[in-house]
Design a protein around this motif. Structure first.
Motif, PDB file in Angstrom:
ATOM      1  N   PRO A  42       4.814  11.579  -4.763  1.00  0.00           N
ATOM      2  CA  PRO A  42       5.670  12.758  -4.553  1.00  0.00           C
ATOM      3  C   PRO A  42       5.212  13.639  -3.403  1.00  0.00           C
ATOM      4  CG  PRO A  42       4.326  12.979  -6.541  1.00  0.00           C
ATOM      5  CD  PRO A  42       4.184  11.562  -6.080  1.00  0.00           C
ATOM      6  N   ASP A  43       3.974  13.420  -2.936  1.00  0.00           N
ATOM      7  CA  ASP A  43       3.459  14.211  -1.820  1.00  0.00           C
ATOM      8  C   ASP A  43       3.038  13.302  -0.673  1.00  0.00           C
ATOM      9  OD1 ASP A  43       2.723  16.583  -0.491  1.00  0.00           O
ATOM     10  OD2 ASP A  43       0.634  16.327  -1.091  1.00  0.00           O
ATOM     11  N   ASP A  44       3.776  12.207  -0.454  1.00  0.00           N
ATOM     12  CA  ASP A  44       3.414  11.296   0.625  1.00  0.00           C
ATOM     13  C   ASP A  44       4.064  11.729   1.934  1.00  0.00           C
ATOM     14  OD1 ASP A  44       6.077  10.579   0.473  1.00  0.00           O
ATOM     15  OD2 ASP A  44       5.720   8.638  -0.467  1.00  0.00           O
ATOM     16  N   LEU A  45       3.748  11.018   3.006  1.00  0.00           N
ATOM     17  CA  LEU A  45       4.346  11.228   4.326  1.00  0.00           C
ATOM     18  C   LEU A  45       4.755   9.876   4.859  1.00  0.00           C
ATOM     19  CD1 LEU A  45       4.959  13.217   6.684  1.00  0.00           C
ATOM     20  CD2 LEU A  45       2.708  12.623   7.608  1.00  0.00           C
ATOM     21  N   LEU A  46       6.028   9.751   5.242  1.00  0.00           N
ATOM     22  CA  LEU A  46       6.562   8.494   5.761  1.00  0.00           C
ATOM     23  C   LEU A  46       6.636   8.586   7.277  1.00  0.00           C
ATOM     24  CD1 LEU A  46       7.879   5.780   4.696  1.00  0.00           C
ATOM     25  CD2 LEU A  46      10.063   6.895   5.123  1.00  0.00           C
ATOM     26  N   VAL A  47       5.940   7.700   7.979  1.00  0.00           N
ATOM     27  CA  VAL A  47       5.889   7.703   9.436  1.00  0.00           C
ATOM     28  C   VAL A  47       6.644   6.477   9.944  1.00  0.00           C
ATOM     29  CG1 VAL A  47       4.417   7.729  11.483  1.00  0.00           C
ATOM     30  CG2 VAL A  47       3.649   8.860   9.383  1.00  0.00           C
ATOM     31  N   VAL A  48       7.789   6.700  10.566  1.00  0.00           N
ATOM     32  CA  VAL A  48       8.613   5.631  11.104  1.00  0.00           C
ATOM     33  C   VAL A  48       8.248   5.416  12.573  1.00  0.00           C
ATOM     34  CG1 VAL A  48      10.963   4.893  11.631  1.00  0.00           C
ATOM     35  CG2 VAL A  48      10.488   6.140   9.512  1.00  0.00           C
ATOM     36  N   ASP A  49       7.860   4.213  12.931  1.00  0.00           N
ATOM     37  CA  ASP A  49       7.528   3.931  14.326  1.00  0.00           C
ATOM     38  C   ASP A  49       8.819   3.871  15.136  1.00  0.00           C
ATOM     39  OD1 ASP A  49       5.528   3.259  16.350  1.00  0.00           O
ATOM     40  OD2 ASP A  49       6.551   1.343  16.433  1.00  0.00           O
ATOM     41  N   GLY A  50       9.061   4.892  15.932  1.00  0.00           N
ATOM     42  CA  GLY A  50      10.298   4.982  16.696  1.00  0.00           C
ATOM     43  C   GLY A  50      11.127   6.172  16.239  1.00  0.00           C
ATOM     44  N   PRO A  51      12.304   6.347  16.831  1.00  0.00           N
ATOM     45  CA  PRO A  51      13.170   7.466  16.444  1.00  0.00           C
ATOM     46  C   PRO A  51      13.578   7.374  14.982  1.00  0.00           C
ATOM     47  CG  PRO A  51      13.889   6.496  18.517  1.00  0.00           C
ATOM     48  CD  PRO A  51      12.865   5.565  17.947  1.00  0.00           C
ATOM     49  N   LEU A  52      13.980   8.513  14.433  1.00  0.00           N
ATOM     50  CA  LEU A  52      14.338   8.604  13.025  1.00  0.00           C
ATOM     51  C   LEU A  52      15.816   8.302  12.786  1.00  0.00           C
ATOM     52  CD1 LEU A  52      12.628   9.246  10.535  1.00  0.00           C
ATOM     53  CD2 LEU A  52      13.354  11.619  10.710  1.00  0.00           C
ATOM     54  N   ARG A  53      16.541   7.953  13.828  1.00  0.00           N
ATOM     55  CA  ARG A  53      17.977   7.693  13.711  1.00  0.00           C
ATOM     56  C   ARG A  53      18.268   6.696  12.582  1.00  0.00           C
ATOM     57  NH1 ARG A  53      22.324   7.850  17.171  1.00  0.00           N
ATOM     58  NH2 ARG A  53      21.004   8.409  18.939  1.00  0.00           N
ATOM     59  N   GLY A  54      19.231   7.049  11.722  1.00  0.00           N
ATOM     60  CA  GLY A  54      19.608   6.195  10.610  1.00  0.00           C
ATOM     61  C   GLY A  54      18.691   6.293   9.414  1.00  0.00           C
ATOM     62  N   ARG A  55      17.587   7.036   9.554  1.00  0.00           N
ATOM     63  CA  ARG A  55      16.636   7.142   8.447  1.00  0.00           C
ATOM     64  C   ARG A  55      16.282   8.595   8.139  1.00  0.00           C
ATOM     65  NH1 ARG A  55      13.339   2.460  11.473  1.00  0.00           N
ATOM     66  NH2 ARG A  55      14.224   3.661  13.171  1.00  0.00           N
ATOM     67  N   ALA A  56      17.073   9.521   8.722  1.00  0.00           N
ATOM     68  CA  ALA A  56      16.790  10.940   8.549  1.00  0.00           C
ATOM     69  C   ALA A  56      17.002  11.404   7.112  1.00  0.00           C
ATOM     70  CB  ALA A  56      17.660  11.764   9.501  1.00  0.00           C
ATOM     71  N   HIS A  57      17.701  10.606   6.306  1.00  0.00           N
ATOM     72  CA  HIS A  57      17.928  10.995   4.913  1.00  0.00           C
ATOM     73  C   HIS A  57      16.704  10.737   4.040  1.00  0.00           C
ATOM     74  CE1 HIS A  57      18.645   6.668   4.993  1.00  0.00           C
ATOM     75  NE2 HIS A  57      18.417   6.648   3.682  1.00  0.00           N
ATOM     76  N   LEU A  58      15.726   9.989   4.537  1.00  0.00           N
ATOM     77  CA  LEU A  58      14.535   9.694   3.755  1.00  0.00           C
ATOM     78  C   LEU A  58      13.686  10.958   3.603  1.00  0.00           C
ATOM     79  CD1 LEU A  58      13.558   6.299   5.423  1.00  0.00           C
ATOM     80  CD2 LEU A  58      14.540   6.601   3.136  1.00  0.00           C
ATOM     81  N   PRO A  59      13.252  11.296   2.405  1.00  0.00           N
ATOM     82  CA  PRO A  59      12.457  12.514   2.220  1.00  0.00           C
ATOM     83  C   PRO A  59      11.076  12.397   2.849  1.00  0.00           C
ATOM     84  CG  PRO A  59      12.575  11.267   0.174  1.00  0.00           C
ATOM     85  CD  PRO A  59      13.502  10.593   1.134  1.00  0.00           C
ATOM     86  N   ARG A  60      10.575  13.516   3.336  1.00  0.00           N
ATOM     87  CA  ARG A  60       9.228  13.625   3.915  1.00  0.00           C
ATOM     88  C   ARG A  60       8.979  12.561   4.970  1.00  0.00           C
ATOM     89  NH1 ARG A  60       9.190  13.555  -1.281  1.00  0.00           N
ATOM     90  NH2 ARG A  60       8.157  11.530  -1.455  1.00  0.00           N
ATOM     91  N   ALA A  61       9.967  12.354   5.847  1.00  0.00           N
ATOM     92  CA  ALA A  61       9.881  11.317   6.880  1.00  0.00           C
ATOM     93  C   ALA A  61       9.823  11.945   8.263  1.00  0.00           C
ATOM     94  CB  ALA A  61      11.077  10.371   6.782  1.00  0.00           C
ATOM     95  N   ILE A  62       9.039  11.329   9.146  1.00  0.00           N
ATOM     96  CA  ILE A  62       8.987  11.726  10.547  1.00  0.00           C
ATOM     97  C   ILE A  62       9.116  10.476  11.409  1.00  0.00           C
ATOM     98  CG2 ILE A  62       7.626  13.829  10.198  1.00  0.00           C
ATOM     99  CD1 ILE A  62       5.127  12.271  10.996  1.00  0.00           C
ATOM    100  N   GLY A  63       9.694  10.629  12.594  1.00  0.00           N
ATOM    101  CA  GLY A  63       9.768   9.563  13.570  1.00  0.00           C
ATOM    102  C   GLY A  63       8.661   9.718  14.592  1.00  0.00           C
ATOM    103  N   PHE A  64       8.069   8.606  15.007  1.00  0.00           N
ATOM    104  CA  PHE A  64       6.913   8.611  15.904  1.00  0.00           C
ATOM    105  C   PHE A  64       7.293   7.854  17.175  1.00  0.00           C
ATOM    106  CE2 PHE A  64       2.858   6.700  17.315  1.00  0.00           C
ATOM    107  CZ  PHE A  64       2.058   7.826  17.395  1.00  0.00           C
ATOM    108  N   VAL A  65       7.523   8.582  18.270  1.00  0.00           N
ATOM    109  CA  VAL A  65       8.017   7.995  19.523  1.00  0.00           C
ATOM    110  C   VAL A  65       6.866   7.931  20.518  1.00  0.00           C
ATOM    111  CG1 VAL A  65       9.735   8.170  21.354  1.00  0.00           C
ATOM    112  CG2 VAL A  65      10.296   8.974  19.045  1.00  0.00           C
ATOM    113  N   LYS A  66       6.466   6.700  20.909  1.00  0.00           N
ATOM    114  CA  LYS A  66       5.267   6.514  21.733  1.00  0.00           C
ATOM    115  C   LYS A  66       5.520   6.631  23.232  1.00  0.00           C
ATOM    116  CE  LYS A  66       4.113   2.448  19.914  1.00  0.00           C
ATOM    117  NZ  LYS A  66       4.749   2.136  18.623  1.00  0.00           N
ATOM    118  N   SER A  67       6.727   6.280  23.701  1.00  0.00           N
ATOM    119  CA  SER A  67       6.995   6.293  25.138  1.00  0.00           C
ATOM    120  C   SER A  67       8.152   7.241  25.432  1.00  0.00           C
ATOM    121  CB  SER A  67       7.306   4.879  25.640  1.00  0.00           C
ATOM    122  OG  SER A  67       8.385   4.320  24.910  1.00  0.00           O
ATOM    123  N   HIS A  68       8.258   7.640  26.685  1.00  0.00           N
ATOM    124  CA  HIS A  68       9.189   8.712  27.062  1.00  0.00           C
ATOM    125  C   HIS A  68      10.076   8.256  28.216  1.00  0.00           C
ATOM    126  CE1 HIS A  68       6.434  11.088  24.621  1.00  0.00           C
ATOM    127  NE2 HIS A  68       5.450  10.593  25.360  1.00  0.00           N
TER     128      HIS A  68
END
Length: 316
Positions: free
Chosen positions: A165-191
């Motif tokens: 219940p207190d985890d953190l979800l780290v998505v490699d890449g943009p969060l598009r399509g996964r923004a509904h997931l609770p406690r989730a962040i997108g991790f973008v490595k290149s610009h």
């Protein structure tokens, strides 16, 4: 002559394009602090997540094929792809929580059927042809969408089986399509795009390891909150070690920014272990290796596809 070297392996492309493309996104820099008060933000004491779940996927084209559709044939891809979740928690350390492997025949032929081989079945993944896009690009984009669907399924499965219940979800890449997931962040490595005006972009170059920019809103075809973070060790170039982190737009984004700042730096890789250091976080690198092993041996799959094609009896 003085110069510095970016540690990012150039075989993966550039972590920062030499000239960032102008973005048409709507930007609101006043989410956390007013633009006139923008400055690097130091880490703050925050509660560590009970578990950190890293989500990523890998893909590989096993063969290019031609699908017969009467008087002509259409180019298609036979691909293997997989997604999974690496869970990092005090009880078990880093461990593979979920791994999902798929094989697909990516094709613009709407009624194409899957290909059965001795090494497994390539399920049909149909996509629409586009007159304004090269066929290979259409297929590649469709493969990426299919991979994104498996990544989402893996993340949802991990939350059921290994989530806290207190985890953190780290998505490699943009969060598009996964923004509904609770406690989730997108991790973008290149610009590739320049989102900030020059006076605020200068704050990014000023960041020291562990510091981040204030949170700002970014609106394109979807809205999210985002911030830049510099990972350790100390930089050699102005944008070395810079990642962009994003979260669903909402009041929780500032808390997620502080939590990401305290959490992600712990997993930053080092140059002598990873050619994409420090942006390629250790759990993500380990997850990629585990998933690639599950894709199977390319030569075996290629031979299986050749044998399956030879066994097809032409109509008539």
């Amino acid at each position: 002559m003085r110069f510095s070297v970016d540690p990012w392996d150039p075989s993966y492309g550039a972590s920062l394009d030499t000239e960032l493309g102008a973005s048409s996104a709507l930007v609101d820099p006043d989410v956390e602090v007013p633009a006139r008060r923008w400055a690097p933000i130091d880490p703050m004491p925050v509660a560590q997540p009970a578990a950190v779940l890293f989500v990523d996927g890998v893909r590989r084209v096993d063969a290019q094929v031609w699908v017969d559709q009467g008087q002509e044939s259409a180019l298609a891809l036979c691909a293997s792809y997989a997604a999974g979740v690496m869970c990092c928690c005090p009880e078990q350390g880093a461990h593979l929580a979920v791994a999902e492997v798929r094989r697909g025949l990516v094709t613009t032929v709407a009624d194409a059927s899957g290909i059965d081989t001795a090494a497994g079945t390539y399920e049909a993944v149909p996509t629409a042809a586009r007159a304004d896009v090269a066929p290979m690009q259409v297929l590649s984009l469709a493969l990426q969408r299919a991979l994104g669907e498996v990544e989402l399924a893996a993340a949802e499965l991990a939350r059921v089986g290994a989530g806290e219940p207190d985890d953190l979800l780290v998505v490699d890449g943009p969060l598009r399509g996964r923004a509904h997931l609770p406690r989730a962040i997108g991790f973008v490595k290149s610009h590739r795009s320049d989102y900030l005006p020059p006076q605020l972009g200068a704050v990014v170059a000023e960041l020291r390891p562990g510091q981040r920019t204030p949170v700002f809103a970014l609106g394109t075809s979807w809205e999210r909150h985002t911030w830049y973070l510099r990972l350790p060790p100390a930089p050699g170039t102005p944008w070395a070690g810079i990642v962009r982190v994003e979260a669903p737009a909402g009041p929780a984004s500032v808390e997620l920014a502080a939590r990401s700042q305290a959490t992600l730096v712990r997993y930053a890789s080092t140059e002598y272990k990873d050619s994409r250091a420090p942006q390629n976080l250790y759990p993500i690198a380990g997850l990629e290796r585990a998933l690639r092993r599950r894709l199977g041996e390319p030569a075996v799959l290629y031979r299986a596809l050749r044998r399956a094609a030879a066994q097809v009896v032409p109509a008539g």
